[in-house]
Design an enzyme around this catalytic site. Structure first.
Site, PDB file in Angstrom:
ATOM      1  N   LYS A  67       0.858  -1.184   0.000  1.00  0.00           N
ATOM      2  CA  LYS A  67       0.000   0.000   0.000  1.00  0.00           C
ATOM      3  C   LYS A  67       0.894   1.234   0.000  1.00  0.00           C
ATOM      4  CE  LYS A  67      -3.541   2.476   2.537  1.00  0.00           C
ATOM      5  NZ  LYS A  67      -4.576   2.413   3.569  1.00  0.00           N
TER       6      LYS A  67
ATOM      7  N   LYS B 265      -2.138  -1.476  -3.948  1.00  0.00           N
ATOM      8  CA  LYS B 265      -3.012  -0.305  -3.911  1.00  0.00           C
ATOM      9  C   LYS B 265      -2.181   0.956  -3.982  1.00  0.00           C
ATOM     10  CE  LYS B 265      -5.970   2.040  -0.679  1.00  0.00           C
ATOM     11  NZ  LYS B 265      -6.260   2.206   0.700  1.00  0.00           N
TER      12      LYS B 265
END
Ligand code: PBG
Length: 324
Positions: free
Chosen positions: A195, A248
Site C-alpha cells: 500500500k 493499492k
C-alpha cells in the site's frame, strides 16, 4: 513470416473473431464494491468528490449490497464512519459499531455475498492516523493489539474476510493469531500488502472522514518509487499468513501488480482507489472521455496486469456493462 504474408489485422476483422482471441476477460465475481457505512436510518449522503457514492446508513447498505449481489458482483468491503472518535479508535472494536451492525444486516439479507471489512484505525481515531500516537508518530506494536481486537469483532459479527489496510509491521500475524485464538480459524485475511503513500486517496479521505489531522502517512505507507520494497512487504505478509495479497492503488502501480502475480502463487487483488475513480468521472463529466469505454478499459488493464480480484467503485456499473 512477414508482411504481406503475415497480416495481424486478419484476427481483428469482426467482433466474434476479436472475442475469440481475447486474452483477458472481466468477470464481476472478481469485483469488490467499497461501501461507506454511517449511523442513522434512511441516510444517503453523497460524497461530493466521488459522485454516485454515498455514506449510507445500515438499512441503505443492505439495499446497495443486494443490488451488487443481483448484478453478480462478488463482494463488498465496508468502511465505517463511527458515531464517536477518540485517540485509540475504540469504537472500531465495539460489537455494536457501525461496521459490525452493517455486517450482521448484510449477512442476513444477502447471505451469499462475500462481506469483507477494512481493518484500520484511521476512520476511528480523532487524529486520523492508522494507529495510536506516541511521541508524535504512529506507534507500531501498541497498534497491533487494537487491530487484532477490531478484526475479531468483525469476524464475530459474521464478516467473511478481514482486510487490514494500516501498514503496521506484523499486523497480519497478530490478526491471524487473534482470529485463531478466538475460534475463527476459517476467516481469511486479505492484506493490503503493498500500500503506497498515494495522492490518489484524496477523495476517500473525504468519504471516510479520515484525513490525518497532522503530518501524513509516509512513515507507514510505502514510497511510490519502490518496487523491491513492495516484494519484501508482500513476502512478509505471505509468511505471516495472508490468504490474498493486495496492491493499492491499481492503475499507477500496474507493474507492481504484475510483479506480485509473477512472484507469488496466492490470489492477487488490486484496489482501484477513489482518486482513480474520481479522475475518470471528472473527465467524463467534462465530455473528455467516454465513460463505458474507459471504465472497462481501466479494469481490463488491472486484470491483465495480474489482479484476479479488483476493488472498484465501478463494480456494479461494470457488471451491468458486462451483462448487457
Ligand atoms: C484506510 C484506507 C484508505 C483507503 C483504503 N483504506 C485511505 C488511506 O490510507 O488514507 C483508500 C481507498 C481509496 O482511496 O479509495 N487506511
Amino acid at each position: 513470416m512477414e508482411f504481406p504474408e503475415l497480416r495481424m489485422r486478419r484476427l481483428r476483422r469482426s467482433a466474434s473473431l476479436r472475442s475469440m482471441v481475447r486474452e483477458t476477460r472481466l468477470d464481476p465475481s472478481g469485483f469488490i464494491l467499497p461501501l461507506f457505512v454511517r449511523p442513522g436510518r434512511g441516510e444517503r449522503r453523497e460524497i461530493s468528490s466521488m459522485p454516485g457514492n454515498f455514506q449510507l446508513s445500515v438499512d441503505e447498505i443492505t439495499k446497495e449490497a443486494a443490488e451488487a449481489h443481483a448484478r453478480g458482483v462478488g463482494g463488498i468491503i465496508l468502511f465505517g464512519i463511527p458515531e464517536t472518535k477518540d485517540a485509540t479508535g475504540s469504537s472500531s472494536f465495539s460489537d455494536d459499531g457501525v461496521v459490525q451492525r452493517a455486517v450482521r444486516a448484510v449477512k442476513e439479507t444477502s447471505p451469499d455475498l462475500v462481506v469483507i471489512t477494512d481493518v484500520c484505525l484511521c476512520e476511528y481515531t480523532d487524529h486520523g492516523h492508522c494507529g495510536v500516537i506516541e511521541d508524535g508518530d504512529v506507534a507500531n506494536d501498541p497498534t497491533l493489539e487494537l487491530l487484532a481486537r477490531q478484526a475479531v469483532s468483525h469476524a464475530r459479527a459474521g464478516a467473511d474476510m478481514v482486510a487490514p489496510s494500516d501498514m503496521m509491521d506484523g499486523r497480519v500475524a497478530a490478526i491471524r493469531d487473534a482470529l485463531d485464538q478466538e475460534d475463527y480459524p476459517n476467516t481469511p485475511i486479505l492484506s493490503y500488502a503493498a500500500k503506497y503513500a498515494s495522492g490518489f486517496y484524496g477523495p476517500f479521505r473525504e468519504a471516510a472522514e479520515s484525513t490525518p489531522q497532522f503530518g501524513d502517512r509516509r512513515s507507514y505507507q510505502m514510497d511510490p518509487a519502490n518496487t523491491r520494497e513492495a516484494l519484501r512487504e508482500m513476502a512478509l505478509d505471505v509468511a505471516e499468513g495472508a490468504d490474498i495479497i493486495m496492491v493499492k492503488p491499481a492503475m499507477p502501480y500496474l507493474d507492481i501488480i504484475h510483479a506480485a502475480r509473477q512472484e507469488f502463487s496466492l490470489p492477487v487483488a488490486a484496489y482501484q482507489v477513489s482518486g482513480e475513480f474520481s479522475m475518470i468521472v471528472a473527465a467524463v463529466e467534462r465530455g473528455w472521455l467516454d465513460r463505458r469505454t474507459v471504465v472497462l478499459e481501466s479494469l481490463t488493464s488491472i486484470r491483465r496486469a495480474g489482479a484476479g480480484i479488483i476493488l472498484t467503485y465501478f463494480a456494479v456499473e461494470a457488471a451491468e456493462y458486462l451483462q448487457g
